[in-house]
Design a protein around this motif. Sequence first.
Motif, PDB file in Angstrom:
ATOM      1  N   PRO A   1     -18.670 -26.451  24.911  1.00  0.00           N
ATOM      2  CA  PRO A   1     -18.599 -26.325  26.371  1.00  0.00           C
ATOM      3  C   PRO A   1     -18.478 -24.861  26.763  1.00  0.00           C
ATOM      4  O   PRO A   1     -17.629 -24.133  26.238  1.00  0.00           O
ATOM      5  N   ALA A   2     -19.347 -24.429  27.671  1.00  0.00           N
ATOM      6  CA  ALA A   2     -19.430 -23.000  27.986  1.00  0.00           C
ATOM      7  C   ALA A   2     -19.257 -22.683  29.457  1.00  0.00           C
ATOM      8  O   ALA A   2     -18.947 -21.541  29.800  1.00  0.00           O
ATOM      9  N   GLY A   3     -19.478 -23.637  30.343  1.00  0.00           N
ATOM     10  CA  GLY A   3     -19.381 -23.327  31.766  1.00  0.00           C
ATOM     11  C   GLY A   3     -19.297 -24.577  32.615  1.00  0.00           C
ATOM     12  O   GLY A   3     -19.608 -25.688  32.172  1.00  0.00           O
ATOM     13  N   ALA A   4     -18.835 -24.387  33.846  1.00  0.00           N
ATOM     14  CA  ALA A   4     -18.725 -25.473  34.816  1.00  0.00           C
ATOM     15  C   ALA A   4     -19.217 -24.976  36.168  1.00  0.00           C
ATOM     16  O   ALA A   4     -19.135 -23.778  36.471  1.00  0.00           O
ATOM     17  N   GLY A   5     -19.711 -25.885  36.959  1.00  0.00           N
ATOM     18  CA  GLY A   5     -20.180 -25.552  38.306  1.00  0.00           C
ATOM     19  C   GLY A   5     -20.188 -26.791  39.172  1.00  0.00           C
ATOM     20  O   GLY A   5     -20.051 -27.920  38.672  1.00  0.00           O
ATOM     21  N   PHE A   6     -20.343 -26.583  40.457  1.00  0.00           N
ATOM     22  CA  PHE A   6     -20.347 -27.676  41.428  1.00  0.00           C
ATOM     23  C   PHE A   6     -21.555 -27.524  42.334  1.00  0.00           C
ATOM     24  O   PHE A   6     -21.829 -26.435  42.832  1.00  0.00           O
ATOM     25  N   VAL A   7     -22.289 -28.611  42.530  1.00  0.00           N
ATOM     26  CA  VAL A   7     -23.449 -28.612  43.417  1.00  0.00           C
ATOM     27  C   VAL A   7     -23.333 -29.793  44.358  1.00  0.00           C
ATOM     28  O   VAL A   7     -23.005 -30.911  43.931  1.00  0.00           O
ATOM     29  N   ALA A   8     -23.606 -29.564  45.630  1.00  0.00           N
ATOM     30  CA  ALA A   8     -23.640 -30.642  46.612  1.00  0.00           C
ATOM     31  C   ALA A   8     -24.812 -30.400  47.562  1.00  0.00           C
ATOM     32  O   ALA A   8     -25.291 -29.274  47.702  1.00  0.00           O
ATOM     33  N   ILE A   9     -25.259 -31.464  48.194  1.00  0.00           N
ATOM     34  CA  ILE A   9     -26.447 -31.411  49.053  1.00  0.00           C
ATOM     35  C   ILE A   9     -26.070 -31.784  50.478  1.00  0.00           C
ATOM     36  O   ILE A   9     -25.352 -32.768  50.711  1.00  0.00           O
TER      37      ILE A   9
END
Length: 243
Positions: free
Chosen positions: A157-165
């Motif tokens: 595991p190297a990164g996290a992010g959040f996406v919403a529309i």
Amino acid sequence: MTPGLDALFAALDATWPAIRTVRAGAWEVREGGGGGSRVSSATTDDEEAALAEMEAAQAGLGQPALVRLRGDQTRLDARLAAAGYAVKDPTNIRLAPIERLCAEKPPRVRVFAVDFPPLTIQREMWAEGGIGPERVAVMERAAGPKTALLGRSNDTPAGAGFVAIHRNIAMLHALEVRAVMRRQGVAVNMMRGAALWAQEHGARWMTVLVTQQNGAANALYERLEMDLVGTYLYRQAQARQEA
């Protein structure tokens, strides 16, 4: 048609929502619950709006007087400066059509779109970057299509992010790559993975918000050909010194 700034700010408020918004004269004042400036700032279209109304509303919410200004709100910016408000976090708004980011796909098993709630490892990686429970609570409040990104590198595991529309605009927030995993293409892969997920869920545009002082992130988005389409900044009241 390319989204205008009104649409982009509407996407910001929808995909990174405050607990509530209080009306104070010509101001909209957000209650953030510790979720950061985006959800704790006040905005207005009236550059002559009374500052006292905003300040009282912010105080009533237990928050410092904090205003978000678009780059073209020069009159309001000058008034706040004269009142002793200091500049905080000048920010670039970057935008690209989804097709541009989807033109190249990330390698297999490098990016995963996780349904909410986020995994423990994602929460841990966010926390390492200063994105704590209050900001995760902002993500949980967002309505509509959303996902928690999990980036991997070297089977780790190297990164996290959040996406919403919101409508046809996908907005990326809280992109965090572990320090030991940087410069391995993790962020690029996560951005392309975010765009693929957004395209599958009906978005036509991808946008990000990045502080102007973050040279590495701005270079990343320039590399991905995300256009600079606008700016904003905050001004925050300074503590008064007692004589």
